[in-house]
Design an enzyme around this catalytic site. Structure first.
Site, PDB file in Angstrom:
ATOM      1  N   GLY A 116       0.741  -1.133  -0.314  1.00 24.29           N
ATOM      2  CA  GLY A 116       0.296  -0.085   0.421  1.00 24.29           C
ATOM      3  C   GLY A 116       0.820   1.154   0.286  1.00 24.29           C
ATOM      4  N   THR A 117       2.268   1.427   0.774  1.00 19.97           N
ATOM      5  CA  THR A 117       2.963   2.520   0.447  1.00 19.97           C
ATOM      6  C   THR A 117       3.538   2.915  -0.158  1.00 19.97           C
ATOM      7  OG1 THR A 117       3.608   1.894   3.364  1.00 19.97           O
ATOM      8  CG2 THR A 117       4.804   3.252   1.869  1.00 19.97           C
ATOM      9  N   ASN A 170      -7.716   3.180   9.648  1.00 22.53           N
ATOM     10  CA  ASN A 170      -6.697   1.643  10.191  1.00 22.53           C
ATOM     11  C   ASN A 170      -7.052   2.338  11.457  1.00 22.53           C
ATOM     12  OD1 ASN A 170      -5.252   4.226   9.376  1.00 22.53           O
ATOM     13  ND2 ASN A 170      -3.629   3.193  10.396  1.00 22.53           N
ATOM     14  N   GLN A 230      -7.319   0.257   4.116  1.00 24.63           N
ATOM     15  CA  GLN A 230      -8.417  -0.979   5.028  1.00 24.63           C
ATOM     16  C   GLN A 230      -9.505  -1.266   4.943  1.00 24.63           C
ATOM     17  OE1 GLN A 230      -6.526  -2.261   8.286  1.00 24.63           O
ATOM     18  NE2 GLN A 230      -5.146  -1.366   7.749  1.00 24.63           N
ATOM     19  N   SER A 266      -3.557  -3.215  -0.785  1.00 24.67           N
ATOM     20  CA  SER A 266      -2.574  -3.669   0.457  1.00 24.67           C
ATOM     21  C   SER A 266      -3.232  -5.254   0.556  1.00 24.67           C
ATOM     22  CB  SER A 266      -1.984  -3.445   1.244  1.00 24.67           C
ATOM     23  OG  SER A 266      -1.342  -4.298   1.793  1.00 24.67           O
ATOM     24  N   ALA A 267      -2.140  -6.326   0.245  1.00 22.05           N
ATOM     25  CA  ALA A 267      -1.730  -7.426   0.124  1.00 22.05           C
ATOM     26  C   ALA A 267      -2.453  -8.576   1.906  1.00 22.05           C
ATOM     27  CB  ALA A 267      -1.406  -8.635  -0.851  1.00 22.05           C
ATOM     28  N   HIS A 268      -1.646  -8.065   2.984  1.00 27.59           N
ATOM     29  CA  HIS A 268      -1.283  -8.387   3.802  1.00 27.59           C
ATOM     30  C   HIS A 268      -2.540  -8.064   5.167  1.00 27.59           C
ATOM     31  CE1 HIS A 268       0.515  -5.041   6.382  1.00 27.59           C
ATOM     32  NE2 HIS A 268       0.726  -4.143   5.116  1.00 27.59           N
ATOM     33  N   THR A 302      11.656  -7.435 -11.460  1.00 22.29           N
ATOM     34  CA  THR A 302      10.394  -8.309 -11.038  1.00 22.29           C
ATOM     35  C   THR A 302       9.800  -8.714 -10.348  1.00 22.29           C
ATOM     36  OG1 THR A 302      12.716  -8.942 -12.197  1.00 22.29           O
ATOM     37  CG2 THR A 302      11.184 -11.104 -11.063  1.00 22.29           C
ATOM     38  N   CYS A 336       5.322   4.992  16.675  1.00 18.03           N
ATOM     39  CA  CYS A 336       6.508   4.706  16.809  1.00 18.03           C
ATOM     40  C   CYS A 336       7.477   5.490  15.467  1.00 18.03           C
ATOM     41  CB  CYS A 336       7.397   3.230  17.200  1.00 18.03           C
ATOM     42  SG  CYS A 336       8.726   3.604  17.673  1.00 18.03           S
TER      43      CYS A 336
HETATM   44  C1  PLP Z   1      -4.473   2.710   5.297  1.00 23.13           C
HETATM   45  C2  PLP Z   1      -3.377   2.156   5.224  1.00 23.13           C
HETATM   46  N1  PLP Z   1      -2.285   2.718   4.016  1.00 23.13           N
HETATM   47  C3  PLP Z   1      -1.780   2.239   3.789  1.00 23.13           C
HETATM   48  C4  PLP Z   1      -0.750   0.959   4.499  1.00 23.13           C
HETATM   49  C5  PLP Z   1       0.461   0.306   4.218  1.00 23.13           C
HETATM   50  O1  PLP Z   1       0.445  -0.937   3.565  1.00 23.13           O
HETATM   51  P1  PLP Z   1       2.029  -1.517   3.485  1.00 23.13           P
HETATM   52  O2  PLP Z   1       1.539  -2.150   4.562  1.00 23.13           O
HETATM   53  O3  PLP Z   1       0.853  -2.654   2.460  1.00 23.13           O
HETATM   54  O4  PLP Z   1       2.612  -0.871   2.650  1.00 23.13           O
HETATM   55  C6  PLP Z   1      -1.875   0.374   5.884  1.00 23.13           C
HETATM   56  C7  PLP Z   1      -0.660  -0.390   6.377  1.00 23.13           C
HETATM   57  O5  PLP Z   1      -1.097  -0.323   7.628  1.00 23.13           O
HETATM   58  C8  PLP Z   1      -3.030   0.830   5.785  1.00 23.13           C
HETATM   59  O6  PLP Z   1      -3.348   0.976   7.394  1.00 23.13           O
END
Ligand code: PLP
Length: 376
Positions: free
Chosen positions: A70-71, A148, A176, A196-198, A234, A316
């Site tokens: 996601g970042t 989140n 989220q 985001s997959a995780h 890749t 943190c």
């Molecule tokens: C709202 C939101 N955006 C972006 C992210 C970042 O995602 P990633 O951990 O896949 O980089 C998070 C992760 O906590 C999130 O909660």
């Protein structure tokens, strides 16, 4: 006994995702850019995953750009729109994830006027306040679908419609939201959406940016031109396969009963506790609570010793503990913002976990009050 109650931080991989990782790594060992059979097998996995994700979130396969999470997806969108901008406005909610806030803070240093729109007392950034902040100079609007920390669902639809009617690009961070509320890229009709997959039981380090057809992306890390020249490097074939396999595997609405049992018990046993966004529409797995007079981080450590994995509202960063920017933006003072705990339920949790957590919180509260010499 160990109890994991931090599914908004990450959702451990579901079985289908782990199977997909093993299968992709063993049966398709090639590089998806290679033309031989091993490469073609890997390419097929990536293409199939792209089609499945596109169908799941209601977009064309060509709109999906796989990323490292996601970042990266948020950053690609922001930098693509603002790459050469030296002036102009960006409107974003004050409760965005740092993946959006940090790159925008850098943009303020470069002279852009970034307006952070604060939420109301329920943790909702109203569409009216977002739209009021948009002016003729606005280059980009950023609005998350689900927060989140609080789980509050934001009124993105109305803001997206306004942006569409006025030709202003909008990025929706749906990290989220995926799996917790319906997410449909075409219906929402936005320019960018990050995933985001995780958070849904895939593996860490994989995500996607959905992009409206015709928008050109800035290549943040120039290289081999993968993802049709939009994101070099890749592809993480096993991770991408796991992302697709995890889609729809978890029904987060099924955790409502646990969350409700937790909050009901909490109100009885710790009446001074406050539940954030209780009266807003929230995703059903999340409970963000404030325990006045108690330090969230200390509480978190005590709960950890008792086997509970939960999150404190404070983040943190570089060794310095910051109070939650989400709670601060809701007008809370620093001490309140530091006394928050986030519980997020997921697969494997039970009502018994919810009740046990309340009992552990009562214990911690009594111990901390006892240490401070206060009446319990
Ligand atoms: C709202 C939101 N955006 C972006 C992210 C970042 O995602 P990633 O951990 O896949 O980089 C998070 C992760 O906590 C999130 O909660």
């Amino acid at each position: 006994m160990k109890r994991y109650l931090d599914f908004n931080a990450t959702c451990p991989p579901v079985e289908a995702a782990l199977d997909a990782v093993a299968q992709a790594a063993t049966e398709a060992p090639g590089n998806p850019s290679s033309l031989h059979w091993a490469g073609r097998a890997a390419r097929r996995i990536v293409d199939d995953a792209r089609d499945k994700l596109a169908k799941f979130v209601g977009c064309e396969s060509g709109s999906v750009v796989f990323t490292s999470g996601g970042t990266e997806a948020d950053n690609i969108a922001i930098h693509s729109v603002l790459a050469s901008a030296q002036s102009g406005r960006v409107v974003c909610t004050a409760i965005e994830h740092p993946a959006v806030l940090r790159p925008l803070q850098h943009k303020t240093e470069q002279g852009l006027d970034v307006v952070f729109v604060r939420p109301d007392k329920n943790g909702i950034v109203t569409a009216g306040n977002m739209i009021a902040a948009i002016n003729d100079d606005t280059l980009l609007v950023c609005m998350m679908l689900v927060n989140n920390e609080s789980g509050a669902i934001q009124p993105v639809h109305e803001v997206a419609e306004y942006c569409r009617n006025h030709g202003i690009p909008i990025l929706v961070d749906a990290v989220q939201a995926l799996g917790k509320v319906p997410v449909n890229f075409q219906q929402l009709d936005v320019d960018f959406m990050s995933l985001s997959a995780h958070k849904i039981g895939g593996i860490k380090g994989v995500g996607a940016l959905l992009v409206r057809r015709g928008i050109k992306l800035l290549e943040l890390t120039p290289g081999g031109g993968q993802e049709r020249g939009r994101r070099s490097g890749t592809e993480n074939v096993p991770g991408i396969a796991a992302f697709a396999a995890a889609l729809g595997e978890i029904d987060f609405s099924s955790f409502a009963a646990m969350r409700d049992a937790f909050e009901e018990q909490l109100k009885i046993q710790i009446p001074e506790a406050r539940i954030i966004s209780e009266h807003a529409s929230r995703v059903t797995n999340t409970s963000l609570i404030i325990l006045p007079g108690m330090d969230g981080e200390t509480l978190l450590m005590q709960l950890d010793l008792a086997g509970f994995a939960v999150a404190s509202g404070s983040a943190c960063s570089s060794g310095k503990r910051e109070p939650s920017h989400v709670l601060m933006s809701m007008g809370m003072n620093e001490s309140m913002a530091r006394s928050s705990i986030r519980i997020s339920f997921g697969p494997g949790n039970s009502i018994e976990d919810a009740k046990a957590l309340v009992a552990a919180l009562v214990n911690s509260r009594n111990r901390l009050k006892g240490m401070a010499g206060l009446a319990v």
